[in-house]
Design an enzyme around this catalytic site. Structure first.
Site, PDB file in Angstrom:
ATOM      1  NE  ARG A 102      -3.862   0.571   1.905  1.00  0.00           N
ATOM      2  CZ  ARG A 102      -5.098   0.639   2.400  1.00  0.00           C
ATOM      3  NH1 ARG A 102      -5.328   1.323   3.502  1.00  0.00           N
ATOM      4  NH2 ARG A 102      -6.109   0.033   1.803  1.00  0.00           N
ATOM      5  CG  HIS A 129      -8.257   0.165  -2.941  1.00  0.00           C
ATOM      6  ND1 HIS A 129      -7.429  -0.899  -2.623  1.00  0.00           N
ATOM      7  CD2 HIS A 129      -8.962   0.424  -1.786  1.00  0.00           C
ATOM      8  CE1 HIS A 129      -7.637  -1.263  -1.373  1.00  0.00           C
ATOM      9  NE2 HIS A 129      -8.555  -0.473  -0.850  1.00  0.00           N
ATOM     10  CD  GLN A 132     -13.004  -1.848  -1.076  1.00  0.00           C
ATOM     11  OE1 GLN A 132     -12.249  -1.759  -0.128  1.00  0.00           O
ATOM     12  NE2 GLN A 132     -14.207  -2.370  -0.967  1.00  0.00           N
ATOM     13  CG  ASP A 226     -13.375   6.529  -1.265  1.00  0.00           C
ATOM     14  OD1 ASP A 226     -13.435   6.203  -0.066  1.00  0.00           O
ATOM     15  OD2 ASP A 226     -12.294   6.616  -1.885  1.00  0.00           O
ATOM     16  CB  CYS A 266     -13.928   1.163  -0.286  1.00  0.00           C
ATOM     17  SG  CYS A 266     -13.355   2.863   0.004  1.00  0.00           S
ATOM     18  NE  ARG A 294     -10.277  -5.245   0.339  1.00  0.00           N
ATOM     19  CZ  ARG A 294      -9.579  -4.227   0.872  1.00  0.00           C
ATOM     20  NH1 ARG A 294     -10.207  -3.197   1.381  1.00  0.00           N
ATOM     21  NH2 ARG A 294      -8.266  -4.234   0.850  1.00  0.00           N
TER      22      ARG A 294
END
Ligand code: CP
Ligand code: NVA
Length: 314
Positions: A102, A129, A132, A226, A266, A294
């Protein structure tokens, strides 16, 4: 060797293969049947940004597949003291079977992958991402959407960020419709949009971009959003809060979508900003199933990468 940096690098059938693996591993997990598909494999997890879901799901996931995870916070390793990424990639890659990172700039991840002797997974970059979005697709399937009989039609409301870019990739690769509404000045990246439009012309997805959230949600059966300020944008928080007025997903906005629309996010969510508490806690909200997925989606990705890597000892 396959890396998992962005969905742009995968064909529709490959994405669906990873999802099918995730579904099968999930059903074994739910039936309490062990799935030691990555027995004795080691996953290094490098975090240059905070995380709750990504860390817990990867670490639990590799353990449940029979392997082990090593959590490496960038504060604790030499990377934060200036050791070059290309050196870190070769060293860590010589000792483990897979690496998840990440990070900030997507180019850091690409450089790491270039030098890594083992598969690298994007656990979030400033641009994408993708892990996700694999969980999001698994969630949509479980909520009754599929590509044949009940296609999702998705509205993304908010910042043109890494999550929006990943929705662009998923929709354009799989061939479902996506409307994105952002405030002026916070649109998605033009190059990523143009790539999505190329993929969409092949997959027959309709991608539309607007500055009007009400227009974007019309006829949609999935509404998503988001945070307005992503990790690394903390200093812009106040300015962004102003710019995003009118972009909260609230009950009024959800009422303009299809009657049976679901809500995805998310997480982490900032109630009262990009989403109201009422929507997040509503029947339509599938955010906790999405977060749980996830775990399963990433197991599918890890097993797929191991299966598609020569010299692996699985
Ligand atoms: N959605 C997500 O990646 O959450 P974390 O930042 O908690 O990992
Ligand atoms: N766009 C957010 C997603 C967090 C999971 C960020 O990059 O901070």
């Amino acid at each position: 060797m396959k890396h998992f940096l962005s969905l742009k690098d995968f064909e529709k059938n490959e994405i669906l293969e990873m999802i099918a693996l995730a579904q099968s591993i999930k059903s074994d997990f739910q039936a309490k049947r062990p799935t030691p598909l990555l027995k004795n494999q080691i996953l290094a997890m490098i975090f240059e940004k905070n995380s709750t879901r990504t860390r817990v799901s990867f670490e639990s996931g590799i353990y449940q597949l029979g392997g082990t995870g090593i959590f490496l916070s960038s504060n604790d390793i030499q990377l934060s003291r200036g050791e070059p990424i290309k050196d870190t990639a070769r060293v860590v890659g010589s000792m483990v079977d897979m690496v998840m990172i990440r990070t900030f700039a997507h180019s850091r991840l690409e450089e790491f992958a270039h030098y890594s002797p083992v598969p690298v997974i994007n656990g979030l970059s400033d641009s994408f991402h993708p892990v996700q979005l694999m969980a999001d697709y698994l969630t949509m399937l479980e909520c009754g959407f599929d590509l044949e009989n009940n296609k999702p039609k998705v509205a993304y409301i908010g910042d043109g960020n890494n999550i929006a870019h990943s929705w662009l990739m998923l929709a354009s690769k799989l061939g479902f419709d996506l409307n994105i509404a952002t405030p002026p000045g916070y649109e998605v990246d033009a190059e990523i949009l143009s790539l999505a439009q190329q993929f969409a012309s092949k997959s027959q997805a309709n991608i539309s971009i607007t500055n009007n959230p009400q227009e974007a949600v019309e006829h949609c059966n999935v509404v998503t959003t988001d945070t307005w300020s992503s990790m690394g944008q903390e200093s812009e928080k106040q300015i962004r809060k102003q710019a995003f007025q009118g972009f909260m997903v609230d009950t009024q906005l959800m009422q303009l979508a299809s009657q049976d629309a679901i809500f995805l996010h998310c997480l982490p969510a900032y109630r009262g900003e990009e989403v109201s508490d009422e929507v997040l806690e509503s029947q339509a909200s599938k955010v906790f199933l999405e977060a749980e997925n996830r775990l399963h989606a990433q197991k599918g990705i890890m097993v797929y990468l191991a299966n598609n890597t020569k010299d692996n000892n699985v």
